[in-house]
Design a protein around this motif. Structure first.
Motif, PDB file in Angstrom:
ATOM      1  N   GLY A  16     -63.787 -34.079  10.111  1.00  0.00           N
ATOM      2  CA  GLY A  16     -63.063 -34.900  11.078  1.00  0.00           C
ATOM      3  C   GLY A  16     -61.744 -34.230  11.452  1.00  0.00           C
ATOM      4  N   LYS A  17     -61.000 -34.872  12.334  1.00  0.00           N
ATOM      5  CA  LYS A  17     -59.725 -34.308  12.758  1.00  0.00           C
ATOM      6  C   LYS A  17     -58.741 -34.252  11.595  1.00  0.00           C
ATOM      7  CE  LYS A  17     -56.046 -34.745  16.200  1.00  0.00           C
ATOM      8  NZ  LYS A  17     -55.534 -35.499  17.380  1.00  0.00           N
ATOM      9  N   LEU A  18     -58.056 -33.133  11.456  1.00  0.00           N
ATOM     10  CA  LEU A  18     -57.068 -32.965  10.397  1.00  0.00           C
ATOM     11  C   LEU A  18     -55.908 -33.927  10.629  1.00  0.00           C
ATOM     12  CD1 LEU A  18     -56.122 -31.317   7.919  1.00  0.00           C
ATOM     13  CD2 LEU A  18     -55.024 -29.743   9.525  1.00  0.00           C
ATOM     14  N   SER A  19     -55.463 -34.588   9.565  1.00  0.00           N
ATOM     15  CA  SER A  19     -54.368 -35.557   9.685  1.00  0.00           C
ATOM     16  C   SER A  19     -53.026 -34.894   9.414  1.00  0.00           C
ATOM     17  CB  SER A  19     -54.567 -36.706   8.690  1.00  0.00           C
ATOM     18  OG  SER A  19     -54.331 -36.249   7.363  1.00  0.00           O
ATOM     19  N   PRO A  20     -51.962 -35.387  10.043  1.00  0.00           N
ATOM     20  CA  PRO A  20     -50.627 -34.856   9.759  1.00  0.00           C
ATOM     21  C   PRO A  20     -50.275 -34.967   8.281  1.00  0.00           C
ATOM     22  CG  PRO A  20     -50.583 -36.239  11.720  1.00  0.00           C
ATOM     23  CD  PRO A  20     -51.937 -36.410  11.093  1.00  0.00           C
ATOM     24  N   ARG A  21     -50.757 -36.026   7.635  1.00  0.00           N
ATOM     25  CA  ARG A  21     -50.429 -36.222   6.222  1.00  0.00           C
ATOM     26  C   ARG A  21     -50.948 -35.081   5.358  1.00  0.00           C
ATOM     27  NH1 ARG A  21     -47.134 -36.617   2.677  1.00  0.00           N
ATOM     28  NH2 ARG A  21     -47.874 -37.318   0.641  1.00  0.00           N
ATOM     29  N   ALA A  22     -52.111 -34.518   5.724  1.00  0.00           N
ATOM     30  CA  ALA A  22     -52.664 -33.401   4.953  1.00  0.00           C
ATOM     31  C   ALA A  22     -51.742 -32.187   5.032  1.00  0.00           C
ATOM     32  CB  ALA A  22     -54.057 -33.051   5.474  1.00  0.00           C
ATOM     33  N   VAL A  23     -51.168 -31.956   6.206  1.00  0.00           N
ATOM     34  CA  VAL A  23     -50.243 -30.825   6.373  1.00  0.00           C
ATOM     35  C   VAL A  23     -48.953 -31.097   5.614  1.00  0.00           C
ATOM     36  CG1 VAL A  23     -49.046 -29.364   8.043  1.00  0.00           C
ATOM     37  CG2 VAL A  23     -51.259 -30.369   8.638  1.00  0.00           C
ATOM     38  N   GLN A  24     -48.474 -32.332   5.688  1.00  0.00           N
ATOM     39  CA  GLN A  24     -47.262 -32.697   4.951  1.00  0.00           C
ATOM     40  C   GLN A  24     -47.450 -32.515   3.444  1.00  0.00           C
ATOM     41  OE1 GLN A  24     -46.894 -36.688   6.351  1.00  0.00           O
ATOM     42  NE2 GLN A  24     -45.968 -36.109   8.318  1.00  0.00           N
ATOM     43  N   LYS A  25     -48.643 -32.843   2.959  1.00  0.00           N
ATOM     44  CA  LYS A  25     -48.925 -32.695   1.532  1.00  0.00           C
ATOM     45  C   LYS A  25     -48.901 -31.228   1.112  1.00  0.00           C
ATOM     46  CE  LYS A  25     -52.172 -34.139  -2.072  1.00  0.00           C
ATOM     47  NZ  LYS A  25     -53.433 -34.869  -2.362  1.00  0.00           N
ATOM     48  N   VAL A  26     -49.436 -30.362   1.969  1.00  0.00           N
ATOM     49  CA  VAL A  26     -49.399 -28.926   1.678  1.00  0.00           C
ATOM     50  C   VAL A  26     -47.951 -28.459   1.570  1.00  0.00           C
ATOM     51  CG1 VAL A  26     -49.869 -26.632   2.632  1.00  0.00           C
ATOM     52  CG2 VAL A  26     -51.638 -28.399   2.691  1.00  0.00           C
ATOM     53  N   MET A  27     -47.109 -28.920   2.505  1.00  0.00           N
ATOM     54  CA  MET A  27     -45.699 -28.518   2.476  1.00  0.00           C
ATOM     55  C   MET A  27     -45.001 -29.053   1.234  1.00  0.00           C
ATOM     56  SD  MET A  27     -44.643 -26.487   4.901  1.00  0.00           S
ATOM     57  CE  MET A  27     -42.877 -26.779   4.793  1.00  0.00           C
ATOM     58  N   GLU A  28     -45.362 -30.250   0.802  1.00  0.00           N
ATOM     59  CA  GLU A  28     -44.775 -30.802  -0.423  1.00  0.00           C
ATOM     60  C   GLU A  28     -45.109 -29.917  -1.621  1.00  0.00           C
ATOM     61  OE1 GLU A  28     -46.310 -34.744  -0.740  1.00  0.00           O
ATOM     62  OE2 GLU A  28     -45.191 -35.499   0.995  1.00  0.00           O
ATOM     63  N   GLN A  29     -46.356 -29.484  -1.700  1.00  0.00           N
ATOM     64  CA  GLN A  29     -46.771 -28.617  -2.808  1.00  0.00           C
ATOM     65  C   GLN A  29     -46.055 -27.271  -2.741  1.00  0.00           C
ATOM     66  OE1 GLN A  29     -50.953 -28.673  -1.877  1.00  0.00           O
ATOM     67  NE2 GLN A  29     -51.399 -30.346  -3.312  1.00  0.00           N
ATOM     68  N   VAL A  30     -45.956 -26.730  -1.532  1.00  0.00           N
ATOM     69  CA  VAL A  30     -45.335 -25.413  -1.356  1.00  0.00           C
ATOM     70  C   VAL A  30     -43.862 -25.452  -1.730  1.00  0.00           C
ATOM     71  CG1 VAL A  30     -44.620 -23.725   0.388  1.00  0.00           C
ATOM     72  CG2 VAL A  30     -46.972 -24.568   0.363  1.00  0.00           C
ATOM     73  N   ARG A  31     -43.155 -26.461  -1.246  1.00  0.00           N
ATOM     74  CA  ARG A  31     -41.724 -26.482  -1.546  1.00  0.00           C
ATOM     75  C   ARG A  31     -41.466 -26.711  -3.027  1.00  0.00           C
ATOM     76  NH1 ARG A  31     -41.471 -31.602   1.796  1.00  0.00           N
ATOM     77  NH2 ARG A  31     -41.289 -33.336   0.345  1.00  0.00           N
ATOM     78  N   GLY A  32     -42.374 -27.425  -3.702  1.00  0.00           N
ATOM     79  CA  GLY A  32     -42.231 -27.580  -5.138  1.00  0.00           C
ATOM     80  C   GLY A  32     -42.400 -26.259  -5.863  1.00  0.00           C
ATOM     81  N   GLN A  33     -43.348 -25.462  -5.407  1.00  0.00           N
ATOM     82  CA  GLN A  33     -43.607 -24.165  -6.041  1.00  0.00           C
ATOM     83  C   GLN A  33     -42.503 -23.147  -5.746  1.00  0.00           C
ATOM     84  OE1 GLN A  33     -47.524 -23.138  -4.620  1.00  0.00           O
ATOM     85  NE2 GLN A  33     -48.408 -25.030  -5.408  1.00  0.00           N
ATOM     86  N   LEU A  34     -41.910 -23.260  -4.551  1.00  0.00           N
ATOM     87  CA  LEU A  34     -40.882 -22.292  -4.157  1.00  0.00           C
ATOM     88  C   LEU A  34     -39.466 -22.771  -4.480  1.00  0.00           C
ATOM     89  CD1 LEU A  34     -42.252 -21.143  -0.660  1.00  0.00           C
ATOM     90  CD2 LEU A  34     -42.446 -19.955  -2.864  1.00  0.00           C
TER      91      LEU A  34
END
Length: 304
Positions: A223-241
């Motif tokens: 289905g269409k990718l949701s904005p929340r999925a992208v936001q979640k990726v950024m949350e994980q990335v900023r935690g790691q960095l």
């Protein structure tokens, strides 16, 4: 409860905002709620539903009572300023239509609040975000998708809604994308080779059929990718960095603008690339300070 005449006028105004100004449905919903809330308060304040004639006689005292009521409900300055802006816009239209003077409403001062300026990432941090984004899933095609989306946010300065509105017909990406932004405003955005390559990698890896008239970026189930999925990726990335909470998908757009300006880009040109109606908005996005503006002035003004 508001009068039928006021309700009809509000509906007509909202229709015009939608048709003539291209306002998004979320904006229309917010306008409707804000103005309906105001009209409802006036009904209670006056003790009866207010027709158009009565609405034309709103006084400064009435406006002060509404503002005090909003503050008593713990409505913050920023939210109250937004509500007042919607009410003023409606009244400006209504006054022109009905032929009365809306001074009491339009003269009401907006509450002061401190604007939260966006915080762009450094060039190195932006690159690290893109490089790290593709390692947030165990599924290779999803990794390629996440990298492609975030590369578009930074490489083209797109809003997340604009990136996720791309369709299969947009791939492979051309050298220039025609983007429809807020208010239906169109702009042309150059596409970097790195962004085109990232999208190509994603489309080759995606196991789901990408239809020309369907969304370009798909979720795990097709289905269409949701904005929340992208936001979640950024949350994980900023935690790691170890990045601050301000490192959101939208921060990649801020960073695009700021890095262009720091590299010598023209503020007006950046305004066009971002799709901003006001140069002051672009100035806030790019964190332009007085010293930077004076430097540009001294270098570019013909009399400098």
């Amino acid at each position: 409860m508001i009068s039928p005449a006021a309700g009809s006028a509000l509906a007509l105004w909202l229709d015009q905002q939608r048709a003539l100004r291209g306002a998004a449905e979320n904006t229309i919903s917010a306008y409707c709620a804000d103005v309906t809330g105001f009209l409802g308060f006036i009904t209670r304040h006056k003790g009866a539903a207010q027709g158009l004639g009565a609405l034309a006689e709103i006084t400064t005292s009435d406006m002060r009572a509404w503002m005090a009521h909003m503050r008593a409900r713990q409505i913050g300055p920023r939210s109250l300023a937004r509500k007042l802006s919607a009410v003023k816009s409606f009244y400006r239209w209504l006054a022109e239509r009905e032929g009365f003077e809306p001074t009491a409403v339009l003269a009401t001062r907006s509450p002061r609040f401190q604007r939260k300026l966006p915080r762009p990432l450094s060039v190195e941090a932006a690159r690290d975000v893109i490089d790290t984004a593709e390692f947030q899933s165990l599924t290779p095609w999803i990794c390629a998708r996440d990298r492609a989306v975030i590369t578009l946010l930074y490489g083209c300065g797109l809003r997340i809604s604009e990136a996720l509105s791309l369709t299969g017909a947009d791939a492979p990406l051309p050298a220039t994308l025609r983007i429809t932004g807020k208010g239906g405003k169109e702009r042309l955005v150059p596409v970097l080779p790195a962004a085109r390559a990232a999208v190509d990698d994603y489309t080759r890896a995606c196991p789901h059929g990408i239809a020309p008239d369907g969304p370009l970026f798909l979720g795990a189930r097709g289905g269409k990718l949701s904005p929340r999925a992208v936001q979640k990726v950024m949350e994980q990335v900023r935690g790691q960095l170890g990045l601050p909470a301000t490192a959101t998908p939208h921060a990649m757009r801020h960073s695009f603008a700021t890095h262009l300006l720091n590299a010598g880009g023209d503020l007006r040109a950046i305004q066009e690339l971002l799709g901003h109606a006001s140069l002051s908005t672009t100035q806030a996005y790019t964190g332009v300070d007085t010293a930077r503006l004076m430097e540009v002035y001294a270098r570019a003004h013909p009399k400098a």
